[in-house]
Design an enzyme around this catalytic site. Structure first.
Site, PDB file in Angstrom:
ATOM      1  N   CYS A 114      79.946 -15.498  44.017  1.00 13.22           N
ATOM      2  CA  CYS A 114      78.201 -14.892  43.881  1.00 13.22           C
ATOM      3  C   CYS A 114      77.805 -14.736  42.626  1.00 13.22           C
ATOM      4  O   CYS A 114      78.029 -13.420  42.406  1.00 13.22           O
ATOM      5  CB  CYS A 114      78.003 -14.260  45.108  1.00 13.22           C
ATOM      6  N   CYS A 117      75.036 -11.807  42.814  1.00 10.85           N
ATOM      7  CA  CYS A 117      75.267 -10.373  43.211  1.00 10.85           C
ATOM      8  C   CYS A 117      76.705 -10.197  43.994  1.00 10.85           C
ATOM      9  O   CYS A 117      77.722 -10.217  43.093  1.00 10.85           O
ATOM     10  CB  CYS A 117      74.302 -10.000  44.591  1.00 10.85           C
ATOM     11  N   SER A 118      76.778 -10.174  45.212  1.00 11.66           N
ATOM     12  CA  SER A 118      78.375 -10.043  45.762  1.00 11.66           C
ATOM     13  C   SER A 118      78.300 -10.573  47.174  1.00 11.66           C
ATOM     14  O   SER A 118      78.955 -10.204  48.017  1.00 11.66           O
ATOM     15  CB  SER A 118      78.709  -8.791  45.825  1.00 11.66           C
ATOM     16  N   CYS A 119      77.538 -11.674  47.281  1.00 12.71           N
ATOM     17  CA  CYS A 119      77.572 -12.506  48.536  1.00 12.71           C
ATOM     18  C   CYS A 119      79.097 -12.847  49.241  1.00 12.71           C
ATOM     19  O   CYS A 119      79.726 -13.349  48.162  1.00 12.71           O
ATOM     20  CB  CYS A 119      76.558 -13.784  48.783  1.00 12.71           C
TER      21      CYS A 119
END
Lengths: 213, 96
Positions: A114, A117-119
């Site tokens: 991602c 962000c940090s999906c």
């Protein structure tokens, strides 16, 4: 996780900032106080929601993968409708984001990132590892996925199409890794223990026997 | 839904501030619609307390890595797939 590939260090890094002074932390605390004061949520609700989030582990993902390896019909259902297939194994994903499952074969290898962000498929893997959230992994995986996988010890043949999935929006992706060779007679329960978190992100492949560290 | 699977599309080259879910590195790049995910509330307004309506169709868009990165170090057959909302896509010139 090995320390040699340049991603593992952050997981043991000491916490140098307690976060209390950052504007975002202050905003979160103000919101929490307001929601509690107005009776929308109790501190216990917040606590249990956090517990539910962090209590997920890669074991659920591994359960789905191992079943897909031993049952082709289940695999087809998992790829077509992941949440319905998960429900068959007693894993309730109804309250989570949309989920896609992508299959690695001898022709295509998927790896998930991602960049924004940090999906991450937290509903099946738990909280993401620190390296997954690092700028280094996010920036380099889209531009040089083979180089990143090499650092995780995975060298893919040139004929394999490397397919990067950047989960930027409402979809989360889980990789269905390839079943390791030589595991034809291994039980489903034993297969589960071969399915690593990293292999469901796509940065490595499951090994026939887990390396003992 | 404006696009269908297989349609050639180009990502808008807009430079927009805020909670934008289209990464900068694919803006202006062309690819194809690999899948239509359905409609979702628009995160660009949803993130600011709005309802995120009207909902926006979301697509999985495929790109050839060599079209995204001129000096891509991998193989020419390698690909990249990104979820992109419809208002960020325009039909590729010359496509049906």
């Amino acid at each position: 996780m090995s320390q040699g590939h340049g991603h593992g260090h952050d997981e043991h890094a000491p916490i140098r900032h307690d976060g209390h002074s950052s504007p975002l932390a202050r905003r979160a605390r103000a919101l929490e106080a307001l929601l509690t004061e107005k009776g929308v949520l109790t501190p216990a609700d917040i606590r249990s929601a956090i517990d539910a989030l962090v209590s997920r582990t890669p074991a659920d993902g591994a359960k789905l993968v191992a079943r897909a390896w031993v049952d082709p019909a289940f695999k087809a259902r998992l790829l077509a409708d992941p949440k319905a297939a998960a429900a068959e194994l007693g894993i309730d994903l109804t309250s989570y984001a949309r989920l896609g499952v992508v299959e690695n074969t001898d022709k295509v290898h998927h790896v998930v990132v991602c960049t924004l962000c940090s999906c991450y498929p937290r509903m099946l893997l738990g909280p993401p590892p620190a390296w997954y959230k690092s700028l280094n992994y996010r920036a380099r995986t889209v531009a040089d996925p083979r180089g990143v996988m090499r650092e995780f010890g995975l060298e893919l043949p040139p004929k394999v199409e490397v397919r990067v999935l950047d989960s930027t929006a409402d979809m989360r992706y889980l990789v269905l890794p390839r079943r390791p060779p030589g595991t034809e007679h291994v039980s489903e329960a034993e297969l589960r223990s071969l399915v690593t978190r990293d292999s469901m992100i796509g940065v490595s492949n499951p090994q026939p026997e887990r390396a003992h560290v | 839904m404006r696009f269908r699977e297989g349609d050639r599309v180009r990502v808008r080259a807009d430079d927009r501030a805020g909670h934008v879910r289209t990464p900068a590195y694919i803006r202006g790049k062309s690819g194809w619609v690999a899948a239509a995910h359905g409609e979702f509330r628009n995160p660009e307004s949803l993130a600011y307390g709005d309802e995120g309506l009207p909902k926006q169709p979301l697509y999985l868009v495929g790109f050839r890595q060599t079209d995204v990165w001129p000096r891509y170090p991998g193989r020419p057959t390698d690909t990249l797939y990104v979820d992109v909302y419809e208002h960020w896509l325009s039909p590729e010139e010359g496509s049906a």
